[in-house]
Motif scaffolding. Structure first.
Motif, PDB file in Angstrom:
ATOM      1  N   GLY A 183       0.782  -1.231   0.000  1.00  0.00           N
ATOM      2  CA  GLY A 183       0.000   0.000   0.000  1.00  0.00           C
ATOM      3  C   GLY A 183       0.811   1.276   0.000  1.00  0.00           C
ATOM      4  O   GLY A 183       0.239   2.372   0.067  1.00  0.00           O
ATOM      5  N   VAL A 184       2.131   1.172  -0.093  1.00  0.00           N
ATOM      6  CA  VAL A 184       2.983   2.370  -0.080  1.00  0.00           C
ATOM      7  C   VAL A 184       4.027   2.239  -1.188  1.00  0.00           C
ATOM      8  O   VAL A 184       4.748   1.246  -1.269  1.00  0.00           O
ATOM      9  CB  VAL A 184       3.699   2.564   1.270  1.00  0.00           C
ATOM     10  CG1 VAL A 184       4.462   3.887   1.278  1.00  0.00           C
ATOM     11  CG2 VAL A 184       2.705   2.512   2.433  1.00  0.00           C
ATOM     12  N   VAL A 185       4.116   3.253  -2.050  1.00  0.00           N
ATOM     13  CA  VAL A 185       5.075   3.252  -3.148  1.00  0.00           C
ATOM     14  C   VAL A 185       5.986   4.470  -3.029  1.00  0.00           C
ATOM     15  O   VAL A 185       5.565   5.542  -2.574  1.00  0.00           O
ATOM     16  CB  VAL A 185       4.351   3.249  -4.515  1.00  0.00           C
ATOM     17  CG1 VAL A 185       3.597   4.550  -4.755  1.00  0.00           C
ATOM     18  CG2 VAL A 185       5.318   2.972  -5.649  1.00  0.00           C
ATOM     19  N   GLY A 186       7.256   4.302  -3.416  1.00  0.00           N
ATOM     20  CA  GLY A 186       8.203   5.406  -3.457  1.00  0.00           C
ATOM     21  C   GLY A 186       8.515   5.777  -4.898  1.00  0.00           C
ATOM     22  O   GLY A 186       8.577   4.913  -5.779  1.00  0.00           O
ATOM     23  N   ILE A 187       8.714   7.056  -5.165  1.00  0.00           N
ATOM     24  CA  ILE A 187       9.042   7.556  -6.504  1.00  0.00           C
ATOM     25  C   ILE A 187      10.237   8.486  -6.370  1.00  0.00           C
ATOM     26  O   ILE A 187      10.182   9.490  -5.650  1.00  0.00           O
ATOM     27  CB  ILE A 187       7.857   8.295  -7.144  1.00  0.00           C
ATOM     28  CG1 ILE A 187       6.668   7.344  -7.314  1.00  0.00           C
ATOM     29  CG2 ILE A 187       8.264   8.918  -8.474  1.00  0.00           C
ATOM     30  CD1 ILE A 187       5.394   8.030  -7.788  1.00  0.00           C
ATOM     31  N   SER A 188      11.322   8.155  -7.068  1.00  0.00           N
ATOM     32  CA  SER A 188      12.537   8.963  -7.049  1.00  0.00           C
ATOM     33  C   SER A 188      12.648   9.761  -8.346  1.00  0.00           C
ATOM     34  O   SER A 188      12.584   9.195  -9.434  1.00  0.00           O
ATOM     35  CB  SER A 188      13.770   8.069  -6.888  1.00  0.00           C
ATOM     36  OG  SER A 188      14.968   8.808  -7.032  1.00  0.00           O
ATOM     37  N   LEU A 189      12.818  11.088  -8.211  1.00  0.00           N
ATOM     38  CA  LEU A 189      12.901  11.983  -9.366  1.00  0.00           C
ATOM     39  C   LEU A 189      14.291  12.596  -9.468  1.00  0.00           C
ATOM     40  O   LEU A 189      14.866  13.036  -8.466  1.00  0.00           O
ATOM     41  CB  LEU A 189      11.890  13.123  -9.243  1.00  0.00           C
ATOM     42  CG  LEU A 189      10.418  12.824  -9.503  1.00  0.00           C
ATOM     43  CD1 LEU A 189       9.597  14.077  -9.234  1.00  0.00           C
ATOM     44  CD2 LEU A 189      10.207  12.351 -10.940  1.00  0.00           C
ATOM     45  N   ASP A 190      14.809  12.671 -10.664  1.00  0.00           N
ATOM     46  CA  ASP A 190      16.065  13.376 -10.944  1.00  0.00           C
ATOM     47  C   ASP A 190      15.721  14.825 -11.269  1.00  0.00           C
ATOM     48  O   ASP A 190      15.183  15.117 -12.333  1.00  0.00           O
ATOM     49  CB  ASP A 190      16.773  12.701 -12.120  1.00  0.00           C
ATOM     50  CG  ASP A 190      17.997  13.477 -12.603  1.00  0.00           C
ATOM     51  OD1 ASP A 190      18.437  14.397 -11.898  1.00  0.00           O
ATOM     52  OD2 ASP A 190      18.500  13.143 -13.694  1.00  0.00           O
ATOM     53  N   THR A 191      16.032  15.744 -10.376  1.00  0.00           N
ATOM     54  CA  THR A 191      15.676  17.149 -10.569  1.00  0.00           C
ATOM     55  C   THR A 191      16.860  18.013 -10.988  1.00  0.00           C
ATOM     56  O   THR A 191      16.763  19.237 -11.005  1.00  0.00           O
ATOM     57  CB  THR A 191      15.056  17.727  -9.282  1.00  0.00           C
ATOM     58  OG1 THR A 191      15.964  17.505  -8.182  1.00  0.00           O
ATOM     59  CG2 THR A 191      13.717  17.085  -8.982  1.00  0.00           C
ATOM     60  N   THR A 192      18.004  17.380 -11.306  1.00  0.00           N
ATOM     61  CA  THR A 192      19.170  18.135 -11.753  1.00  0.00           C
ATOM     62  C   THR A 192      19.077  18.402 -13.254  1.00  0.00           C
ATOM     63  O   THR A 192      18.780  17.497 -14.038  1.00  0.00           O
ATOM     64  CB  THR A 192      20.459  17.361 -11.448  1.00  0.00           C
ATOM     65  OG1 THR A 192      20.599  17.242 -10.035  1.00  0.00           O
ATOM     66  CG2 THR A 192      21.676  18.098 -11.989  1.00  0.00           C
ATOM     67  N   ASP A 193      19.327  19.641 -13.644  1.00  0.00           N
ATOM     68  CA  ASP A 193      19.331  20.016 -15.052  1.00  0.00           C
ATOM     69  C   ASP A 193      20.742  19.809 -15.602  1.00  0.00           C
ATOM     70  O   ASP A 193      21.681  20.491 -15.183  1.00  0.00           O
ATOM     71  CB  ASP A 193      18.916  21.480 -15.190  1.00  0.00           C
ATOM     72  CG  ASP A 193      18.657  21.880 -16.631  1.00  0.00           C
ATOM     73  OD1 ASP A 193      19.279  21.285 -17.534  1.00  0.00           O
ATOM     74  OD2 ASP A 193      17.847  22.800 -16.857  1.00  0.00           O
ATOM     75  N   ARG A 194      20.891  18.887 -16.530  1.00  0.00           N
ATOM     76  CA  ARG A 194      22.220  18.578 -17.068  1.00  0.00           C
ATOM     77  C   ARG A 194      22.795  19.715 -17.905  1.00  0.00           C
ATOM     78  O   ARG A 194      23.968  19.696 -18.270  1.00  0.00           O
ATOM     79  CB  ARG A 194      22.168  17.285 -17.891  1.00  0.00           C
ATOM     80  CG  ARG A 194      21.803  16.083 -17.033  1.00  0.00           C
ATOM     81  CD  ARG A 194      21.669  14.817 -17.852  1.00  0.00           C
ATOM     82  NE  ARG A 194      21.010  13.766 -17.092  1.00  0.00           N
ATOM     83  CZ  ARG A 194      20.660  12.607 -17.586  1.00  0.00           C
ATOM     84  NH1 ARG A 194      20.912  12.321 -18.857  1.00  0.00           N
ATOM     85  NH2 ARG A 194      20.061  11.703 -16.825  1.00  0.00           N
ATOM     86  N   GLY A 195      21.980  20.718 -18.184  1.00  0.00           N
ATOM     87  CA  GLY A 195      22.488  21.891 -18.878  1.00  0.00           C
ATOM     88  C   GLY A 195      23.318  22.783 -17.990  1.00  0.00           C
ATOM     89  O   GLY A 195      23.965  23.716 -18.467  1.00  0.00           O
ATOM     90  N   GLY A 196      23.322  22.515 -16.680  1.00  0.00           N
ATOM     91  CA  GLY A 196      24.098  23.314 -15.748  1.00  0.00           C
ATOM     92  C   GLY A 196      23.224  24.129 -14.815  1.00  0.00           C
ATOM     93  O   GLY A 196      22.014  24.237 -14.990  1.00  0.00           O
ATOM     94  N   ASP A 197      23.838  24.688 -13.781  1.00  0.00           N
ATOM     95  CA  ASP A 197      23.214  25.499 -12.737  1.00  0.00           C
ATOM     96  C   ASP A 197      22.886  24.626 -11.522  1.00  0.00           C
ATOM     97  O   ASP A 197      22.484  23.461 -11.661  1.00  0.00           O
ATOM     98  CB  ASP A 197      21.940  26.197 -13.211  1.00  0.00           C
ATOM     99  CG  ASP A 197      21.595  27.407 -12.342  1.00  0.00           C
ATOM    100  OD1 ASP A 197      21.836  28.539 -12.788  1.00  0.00           O
ATOM    101  OD2 ASP A 197      21.128  27.208 -11.213  1.00  0.00           O
ATOM    102  N   TYR A 198      23.069  25.223 -10.339  1.00  0.00           N
ATOM    103  CA  TYR A 198      22.846  24.505  -9.091  1.00  0.00           C
ATOM    104  C   TYR A 198      21.376  24.321  -8.783  1.00  0.00           C
ATOM    105  O   TYR A 198      20.989  23.461  -7.992  1.00  0.00           O
ATOM    106  CB  TYR A 198      23.522  25.256  -7.928  1.00  0.00           C
ATOM    107  CG  TYR A 198      22.969  26.650  -7.701  1.00  0.00           C
ATOM    108  CD1 TYR A 198      22.017  26.904  -6.728  1.00  0.00           C
ATOM    109  CD2 TYR A 198      23.401  27.720  -8.483  1.00  0.00           C
ATOM    110  CE1 TYR A 198      21.509  28.173  -6.523  1.00  0.00           C
ATOM    111  CE2 TYR A 198      22.914  28.990  -8.283  1.00  0.00           C
ATOM    112  CZ  TYR A 198      21.962  29.219  -7.301  1.00  0.00           C
ATOM    113  OH  TYR A 198      21.464  30.489  -7.115  1.00  0.00           O
TER     114      TYR A 198
END
Length: 552
Positions: free
Chosen positions: A366-381
């Motif tokens: 009944g519980v799911v985890g979702i991992s997102l990549d939020t880094t922009d490979r174009g650059g910037d922190y």
């Protein structure tokens, strides 16, 4: 996080907490899996019981045991109903690591020289990131159970910036620490330290020399043998529970902010020339460019080339080579780093083949985890997500409409403001934090979005779910967070968030350069680090909390 950019200066102000918070003393009466460990025993190992606190006066202050942070009940999203503790059953229990920043402090790629413009751009404790991470692993292994529900800790999730310089050797150190084994946090010449702390420059703490550097002027100690101790072999037991990995900007980008454009940074990382200092005015210009957003590092590259004649020779090391997203996933899939599992630590062959670093995984029934990549490979922190990622997230949430969903990412919503195109997909639109929040609000099964990056404890309610951002383990107060999800069987869920420190003692002994002694020193140096922004622990409601929300 964005420690690349002043390490502290980009931390955002602490968020709002509950307007009417109340104490919750029901910790010992929850229902959960049977255990010989009492809730009070688990609590004794968390910040509910005690937190490192400074004592004495003056510039450099010593740490010792201090009173803990009480648990606060927050009711912005649901009312706290009477007797819920007696009905409660645990659904999930896990630990969040974030912003470990395991660092190769001798890498030529590093830009410590920005300290001439901003004191927070370099940390005196950075040479001890490896022993600090291992001490945190030791604490989680000892804790074993959630302090609020007594449920066994099921897994650990890292929410990015596991490494600092996007290098192969740092990734090896991180994976070895997490899965168990021995590694030596030293690069270049194995018999000579070649970083800024042996440079003789007064801009940096020189622990073994008589230089009256800026840190000694505020009380930092003279520590003979520090550099040898900081670069000797480290032994990690590895996590005793499965662990999952989410990528951060420092894991993908040079210095956490620059794309691979032109190959300059790759050549710099593996080369033999290192720039130790810049004039304050030029360091300030580079720093301001970083803060505005300089995805290709044009400002830094120009300053480095202008002062190339003032660089020093260091021993080149191919192990400092940058890690591509493909190589990052491949390293996680390496059987040598499986440890307590799972294979790939969330990443699969599909991630390797597609280049997409998002995934979902089963946390519990009944519980799911979702991992997102939020880094922009174009650059910037700062972060963002692409259109394809948002579409994948929508499909995944719909597929798990009957599950409670927990979202993990590196960047929080307020730090997702970089919309630079991904070089691999120049025509794909990028989306910021507000657009991601709008997607999550549409799905009633989302209970929490858990992230890091800002090195700040902050918990924010969002129309039916909580955003939980946790402070780093490199900047004081050096924390991880236990998260427990429970069903109160009254139409509400509770998310318990409990902060934990590493296993290192609060008191340090300058003569103790053992692995444990160095981990304790790591914490104390981080507290005294010049340029450290105050308030990273957050407000009471951002620390140890019970977060109520409606079960939908």
């Amino acid at each position: 996080m964005d420690p690349a950019l002043s390490r502290r200066a980009f931390l955002l102000a602490s968020g709002t907490t509950a307007t009417g918070v109340a104490l919750d003393f029901a910790l010992s009466s929850t229902q959960a899996a049977s255990s010989t460990v009492t809730p009070s025993a688990a609590t004794l190992m968390t910040t509910v019981h005690t937190v490192a606190r400074p004592h004495g006066a003056g510039g450099y202050r010593r740490l010792s045991d201090g009173p803990g942070w009480r648990r606060v009940t927050r009711t912005e999203l649901a009312r706290a109903k009477k007797d819920r503790a007696g009905r409660r059953t645990a659904l999930a229990c896990f630990v969040q690591f974030t912003d470990l920043h395991i660092t190769d402090v001798q890498s030529p790629q590093r830009y410590e020289f920005l300290r001439a413009a901003d004191m927070g751009s370099w940390r005196p404790q950075e040479a001890l990131t490896a022993v600090g991470a291992v001490s945190l692993i030791e604490q989680v292994n000892s804790l074993r159970y959630g302090p609020a529900t007594r449920a066994p800790i099921g897994f650990v999730m890292t929410t990015g910036d596991n490494t600092d310089n996007n290098s192969r050797i740092e990734l090896e150190w991180f994976l070895t620490a997490m899965t168990g084994g021995r590694f030596t946090p030293n690069t270049g010449d194995p018999g000579a330290y070649e970083g800024v702390q042996g440079s003789g420059l007064g801009l940096y703490w020189q622990p073994e020399s008589g230089v009256r550097d800026v840190d000694k002027r505020v009380g930092f100690p003279h520590l003979e043998g520090f550099l040898e101790a900081a670069t000797r072999e480290v032994s990690s037991p590895g996590l005793a529970v499965p662990w999952y990995s989410t990528i951060g900007n420092h894991d993908q980008l040079f210095g956490g902010a620059y794309s691979a454009a032109g190959g300059f940074f790759a050549d710099l990382a593996t080369g033999s020339r290192k720039l130790f200092a810049l004039p304050a005015s030029e360091a300030g210009a580079v720093y301001r460019a970083l803060r505005r957003g300089d995805p290709t590092g044009a400002g830094l590259r120009a300053a480095w080339k202008h002062h190339r004649s003032k660089t020093r020779t260091v021993t080149p090391d191919e192990r400092r080579a940058p890690v591509s997203p493909h190589a990052y996933v491949a390293a996680h899939l390496d059987p040598a780093y499986t440890g307590s599992g799972p294979v790939g630590h969330g990443y699969t062959r599909d991630n390797l083949d597609s280049g997409r670093l998002d995934y979902s995984f089963r946390i519990a029934d009944g519980v799911v985890g979702i991992s997102l990549d939020t880094t922009d490979r174009g650059g910037d922190y700062r972060g963002s997500v692409g259109t394809r990622q948002l579409a994948w997230l929508e499909r995944t949430l719909k597929m798990h409409a009957d599950d409670i969903a927990l979202i993990f990412s590196h960047h929080p919503s307020w730090a997702m403001t970089n919309l630079a195109p991904d070089p691999a997909r120049p025509h794909e639109k990028r989306h910021g934090g507000q657009e991601l929040l709008a997607v999550l609000r549409k799905h009633r099964n989302v209970a929490a979005w858990i992230n890091g990056h800002s090195h700040l404890n902050r918990i924010v309610p969002h129309d039916g779910f909580w955003e939980i951002s946790t402070a780093s383990h490199v900047d004081y107060p050096q924390l991880a967070r236990v998260v427990e999800l429970a069903d109160n069987h009254d139409g509400t869920l509770s998310l318990f968030t409990t902060l934990v420190e590493s296993a290192a003692p609060h008191r340090t002994d300058f003569t103790d350069l053992s692995q444990s002694g160095l981990a304790a020193l790591y914490r104390e140096l981080s507290f005294n680090s010049p340029g450290l922004r105050g308030g990273l622990a957050g407000l009471p409601g951002d620390r140890n909390a019970e977060l109520l929300l409606k079960k939908r």
